[in-house]
Scaffold this motif. Structure first.
Motif, PDB file in Angstrom:
ATOM      1  N   ARG A  13       0.809  -1.232   0.000  1.00 32.25           N
ATOM      2  CA  ARG A  13       0.000   0.000   0.000  1.00 32.25           C
ATOM      3  C   ARG A  13       0.835   1.272   0.000  1.00 32.25           C
ATOM      4  NH1 ARG A  13      -4.195  -1.947   4.627  1.00 32.25           N
ATOM      5  NH2 ARG A  13      -5.097  -3.678   3.468  1.00 32.25           N
ATOM      6  N   ASP A  14       2.025   1.201   0.578  1.00 31.40           N
ATOM      7  CA  ASP A  14       2.842   2.418   0.682  1.00 31.40           C
ATOM      8  C   ASP A  14       3.757   2.621  -0.527  1.00 31.40           C
ATOM      9  OD1 ASP A  14       4.396   0.238   1.217  1.00 31.40           O
ATOM     10  OD2 ASP A  14       5.413   1.087   2.966  1.00 31.40           O
ATOM     11  N   SER A  15       3.574   1.800  -1.560  1.00 26.83           N
ATOM     12  CA  SER A  15       4.433   1.896  -2.742  1.00 26.83           C
ATOM     13  C   SER A  15       3.752   2.689  -3.857  1.00 26.83           C
ATOM     14  CB  SER A  15       4.763   0.485  -3.245  1.00 26.83           C
ATOM     15  OG  SER A  15       5.437   0.553  -4.479  1.00 26.83           O
ATOM     16  N   ASP A  16       4.556   3.455  -4.597  1.00 23.43           N
ATOM     17  CA  ASP A  16       4.035   4.205  -5.749  1.00 23.43           C
ATOM     18  C   ASP A  16       4.138   3.401  -7.043  1.00 23.43           C
ATOM     19  OD1 ASP A  16       3.456   6.430  -4.213  1.00 23.43           O
ATOM     20  OD2 ASP A  16       5.468   7.282  -4.450  1.00 23.43           O
ATOM     21  N   ALA A  17       4.744   2.214  -6.960  1.00 24.47           N
ATOM     22  CA  ALA A  17       4.922   1.382  -8.155  1.00 24.47           C
ATOM     23  C   ALA A  17       3.564   0.896  -8.663  1.00 24.47           C
ATOM     24  CB  ALA A  17       5.815   0.185  -7.828  1.00 24.47           C
ATOM     25  N   SER A  18       3.498   0.559  -9.952  1.00 23.02           N
ATOM     26  CA  SER A  18       2.252   0.058 -10.538  1.00 23.02           C
ATOM     27  C   SER A  18       1.923  -1.307  -9.949  1.00 23.02           C
ATOM     28  CB  SER A  18       2.404  -0.068 -12.058  1.00 23.02           C
ATOM     29  OG  SER A  18       3.324  -1.110 -12.354  1.00 23.02           O
ATOM     30  N   LYS A  19       0.670  -1.723 -10.104  1.00 14.47           N
ATOM     31  CA  LYS A  19       0.268  -3.041  -9.594  1.00 14.47           C
ATOM     32  C   LYS A  19       1.130  -4.129 -10.218  1.00 14.47           C
ATOM     33  CE  LYS A  19      -3.514  -6.302  -9.018  1.00 14.47           C
ATOM     34  NZ  LYS A  19      -4.959  -6.535  -8.914  1.00 14.47           N
ATOM     35  N   LYS A  20       1.401  -3.991 -11.509  1.00 13.78           N
ATOM     36  CA  LYS A  20       2.211  -4.978 -12.231  1.00 13.78           C
ATOM     37  C   LYS A  20       3.589  -5.128 -11.593  1.00 13.78           C
ATOM     38  CE  LYS A  20       1.171  -4.746 -16.434  1.00 13.78           C
ATOM     39  NZ  LYS A  20       0.965  -4.227 -17.759  1.00 13.78           N
ATOM     40  N   GLU A  21       4.223  -3.998 -11.313  1.00 14.09           N
ATOM     41  CA  GLU A  21       5.564  -4.017 -10.703  1.00 14.09           C
ATOM     42  C   GLU A  21       5.514  -4.604  -9.292  1.00 14.09           C
ATOM     43  OE1 GLU A  21       7.524  -0.032 -12.777  1.00 14.09           O
ATOM     44  OE2 GLU A  21       6.055   0.207 -11.177  1.00 14.09           O
ATOM     45  N   GLN A  22       4.470  -4.259  -8.558  1.00 14.42           N
ATOM     46  CA  GLN A  22       4.338  -4.770  -7.196  1.00 14.42           C
ATOM     47  C   GLN A  22       4.095  -6.282  -7.176  1.00 14.42           C
ATOM     48  OE1 GLN A  22       2.021  -2.609  -4.278  1.00 14.42           O
ATOM     49  NE2 GLN A  22       1.993  -0.776  -5.564  1.00 14.42           N
ATOM     50  N   VAL A  23       3.250  -6.759  -8.100  1.00 13.28           N
ATOM     51  CA  VAL A  23       2.966  -8.205  -8.169  1.00 13.28           C
ATOM     52  C   VAL A  23       4.229  -8.975  -8.532  1.00 13.28           C
ATOM     53  CG1 VAL A  23       1.729  -9.977  -9.500  1.00 13.28           C
ATOM     54  CG2 VAL A  23       0.476  -8.007  -8.594  1.00 13.28           C
ATOM     55  N   SER A 121       0.905 -10.378 -19.321  1.00 19.21           N
ATOM     56  CA  SER A 121      -0.380 -10.898 -19.795  1.00 19.21           C
ATOM     57  C   SER A 121      -1.137  -9.891 -20.674  1.00 19.21           C
ATOM     58  CB  SER A 121      -1.265 -11.256 -18.599  1.00 19.21           C
ATOM     59  OG  SER A 121      -1.494 -10.100 -17.811  1.00 19.21           O
ATOM     60  N   GLU A 122      -0.816  -8.608 -20.527  1.00 15.37           N
ATOM     61  CA  GLU A 122      -1.523  -7.586 -21.299  1.00 15.37           C
ATOM     62  C   GLU A 122      -0.845  -7.277 -22.632  1.00 15.37           C
ATOM     63  OE1 GLU A 122      -2.081  -4.170 -18.759  1.00 15.37           O
ATOM     64  OE2 GLU A 122      -2.622  -5.455 -17.089  1.00 15.37           O
ATOM     65  N   LYS A 123       0.376  -7.791 -22.810  1.00 15.92           N
ATOM     66  CA  LYS A 123       1.108  -7.583 -24.077  1.00 15.92           C
ATOM     67  C   LYS A 123       1.801  -8.886 -24.443  1.00 15.92           C
ATOM     68  CE  LYS A 123       2.174  -2.849 -22.712  1.00 15.92           C
ATOM     69  NZ  LYS A 123       3.175  -2.133 -21.949  1.00 15.92           N
ATOM     70  N   VAL A 140      -5.519 -14.369 -12.867  1.00 16.59           N
ATOM     71  CA  VAL A 140      -6.221 -13.218 -13.458  1.00 16.59           C
ATOM     72  C   VAL A 140      -6.511 -12.107 -12.449  1.00 16.59           C
ATOM     73  CG1 VAL A 140      -7.224 -14.382 -15.480  1.00 16.59           C
ATOM     74  CG2 VAL A 140      -8.464 -14.418 -13.314  1.00 16.59           C
ATOM     75  N   ARG A 141      -6.675 -12.461 -11.181  1.00 19.27           N
ATOM     76  CA  ARG A 141      -6.967 -11.394 -10.204  1.00 19.27           C
ATOM     77  C   ARG A 141      -5.734 -10.519  -9.951  1.00 19.27           C
ATOM     78  NH1 ARG A 141      -5.578 -15.523  -7.008  1.00 19.27           N
ATOM     79  NH2 ARG A 141      -4.194 -14.963  -5.296  1.00 19.27           N
ATOM     80  N   ASN A 142      -4.560 -10.971 -10.431  1.00 24.20           N
ATOM     81  CA  ASN A 142      -3.339 -10.174 -10.281  1.00 24.20           C
ATOM     82  C   ASN A 142      -3.083  -9.257 -11.483  1.00 24.20           C
ATOM     83  OD1 ASN A 142      -2.670 -11.412  -7.791  1.00 24.20           O
ATOM     84  ND2 ASN A 142      -1.805 -13.166  -8.885  1.00 24.20           N
ATOM     85  N   PHE A 143      -3.913  -9.368 -12.525  1.00 24.87           N
ATOM     86  CA  PHE A 143      -3.732  -8.512 -13.702  1.00 24.87           C
ATOM     87  C   PHE A 143      -3.951  -7.057 -13.291  1.00 24.87           C
ATOM     88  CE2 PHE A 143      -5.126 -11.741 -17.244  1.00 24.87           C
ATOM     89  CZ  PHE A 143      -4.101 -12.591 -16.857  1.00 24.87           C
ATOM     90  N   GLU A 144      -3.117  -6.187 -13.815  1.00 22.03           N
ATOM     91  CA  GLU A 144      -3.310  -4.765 -13.541  1.00 22.03           C
ATOM     92  C   GLU A 144      -4.560  -4.259 -14.263  1.00 22.03           C
ATOM     93  OE1 GLU A 144      -0.180  -1.444 -12.839  1.00 22.03           O
ATOM     94  OE2 GLU A 144      -0.369  -1.694 -14.996  1.00 22.03           O
ATOM     95  N   ASN A 145      -4.708  -4.670 -15.512  1.00 20.76           N
ATOM     96  CA  ASN A 145      -5.892  -4.319 -16.295  1.00 20.76           C
ATOM     97  C   ASN A 145      -6.524  -5.632 -16.758  1.00 20.76           C
ATOM     98  OD1 ASN A 145      -7.686  -3.669 -18.437  1.00 20.76           O
ATOM     99  ND2 ASN A 145      -6.636  -1.723 -18.734  1.00 20.76           N
ATOM    100  N   LEU A 146      -7.549  -6.054 -16.019  1.00 21.99           N
ATOM    101  CA  LEU A 146      -8.169  -7.358 -16.250  1.00 21.99           C
ATOM    102  C   LEU A 146      -8.708  -7.496 -17.670  1.00 21.99           C
ATOM    103  CD1 LEU A 146      -9.088 -10.086 -15.115  1.00 21.99           C
ATOM    104  CD2 LEU A 146     -11.113  -8.947 -14.187  1.00 21.99           C
ATOM    105  N   GLU A 147      -9.446  -6.490 -18.130  1.00 21.68           N
ATOM    106  CA  GLU A 147     -10.032  -6.571 -19.474  1.00 21.68           C
ATOM    107  C   GLU A 147      -8.966  -6.679 -20.554  1.00 21.68           C
ATOM    108  OE1 GLU A 147     -13.263  -4.089 -20.745  1.00 21.68           O
ATOM    109  OE2 GLU A 147     -13.862  -3.699 -18.676  1.00 21.68           O
TER     110      GLU A 147
END
Length: 247
Positions: A13-23, A121-123, A140-147
């Motif tokens: 929660r305290d990170s500014d990194a994107s969800k992808k980078e955090q995962v 997964s998005e590219k 899939v729940r770890n995708f930054e942009n699920l769609e």
């Protein structure tokens, strides 16, 4: 164009990194204990669920399978046993998880059948209409942009090909719902903290499941993206679900 989730649940929660980078960071951190904790926390039932999901592809007899968010490769290894494909390609954003998958591939002498690479997964770096089947287990729940991720999986699937997604869902039946919530919220993070060097990962798990659009919401999303014949199969009173669709 699919829009990014404006408020994604992230591991740190305290990170500014994107969800992808955090995962990616999270899975790199827990890769050494991931397999053990997975089986331990699910009481081994995850193995049964994987087999049930893979059997959804038996009638299709896919020759080339893409395993997205392949992790340490457990789902792909089970697919090799049950489906006997000519080739499985695994992609994941965590180099730590892939390092363990590669060790397993070498140990089992499956280099000719199963290959893994770092991938988003998005590219997906594959041509349109490449794979007979696409599988994802607990990814899939770890995708930054699920769609966007689901749309790219559809793009690389051959016409007539099938997607199989295994993911945690939220049980609604008493007392399973209450027991599940207690186990996920309190027991899982405590055990994760004990055995893993990244306690955040096991607090993120229940949060990411709670935020995930499961059940009919998810099949509606698959339909919206363009998947056909979508189906939902809840397992163990809805603790987990298998989603399928075709192109």
């Amino acid at each position: 164009m699919p829009k990014p989730n404006p408020n994604p649940v992230t591991p740190y929660r305290d990170s500014d990194a994107s969800k992808k980078e955090q995962v990616a960071k999270m899975f790199n951190n827990i890769s050494g204990t991931y397999d053990f904790l997975n089986h331990f926390l699910s009481l081994g039932i995850d193995v049964i669920w994987r087999k049930m999901a893979i059997r959804e592809l038996l009638s299709l007899k896919p020759k080339h399978i893409l395993d997205v968010a392949t992790g340490t490769g457990d789902f792909a290894f089970e697919s090799i046993k049950i489906l006997k494909p000519e080739k499985i390609t695994g992609v994941d954003i965590s180099e730590g998880m892939l390092a363990i998958a590669r060790e397993k591939i070498q140990k089992r002498n499956l280099q000719d059948v199963f290959e893994v690479s770092l991938g988003d997964s998005e590219k997906l770096l594959f041509d349109d209409n490449t794979f007979d089947a696409v599988t994802v287990a607990y990814g899939v729940r770890n995708f930054e942009n699920l769609e966007k991720g689901l749309a790219d999986m559809l793009r690389v699937l051959k016409p007539g090909g099938k997607v199989v997604i295994l993911e945690f869902s939220k049980p609604k039946v008493f007392p399973v719902k209450q027991a599940y919530n207690f186990y996920f919220k309190y027991v899982t993070p405590s055990i994760g903290k004990l055995f893993s060097k990244d306690a955040s990962a096991y607090s993120y798990l229940p949060e990411s499941v709670a935020a995930f659009p499961d059940g009919k919401q998810f099949t509606d999303l698959l339909n919206k993206i363009g998947y056909q014949n979508t189906k939902l199969r809840p397992l163990a009173f809805g603790i987990c679900s298998i989603y399928t669709g075709t192109k």
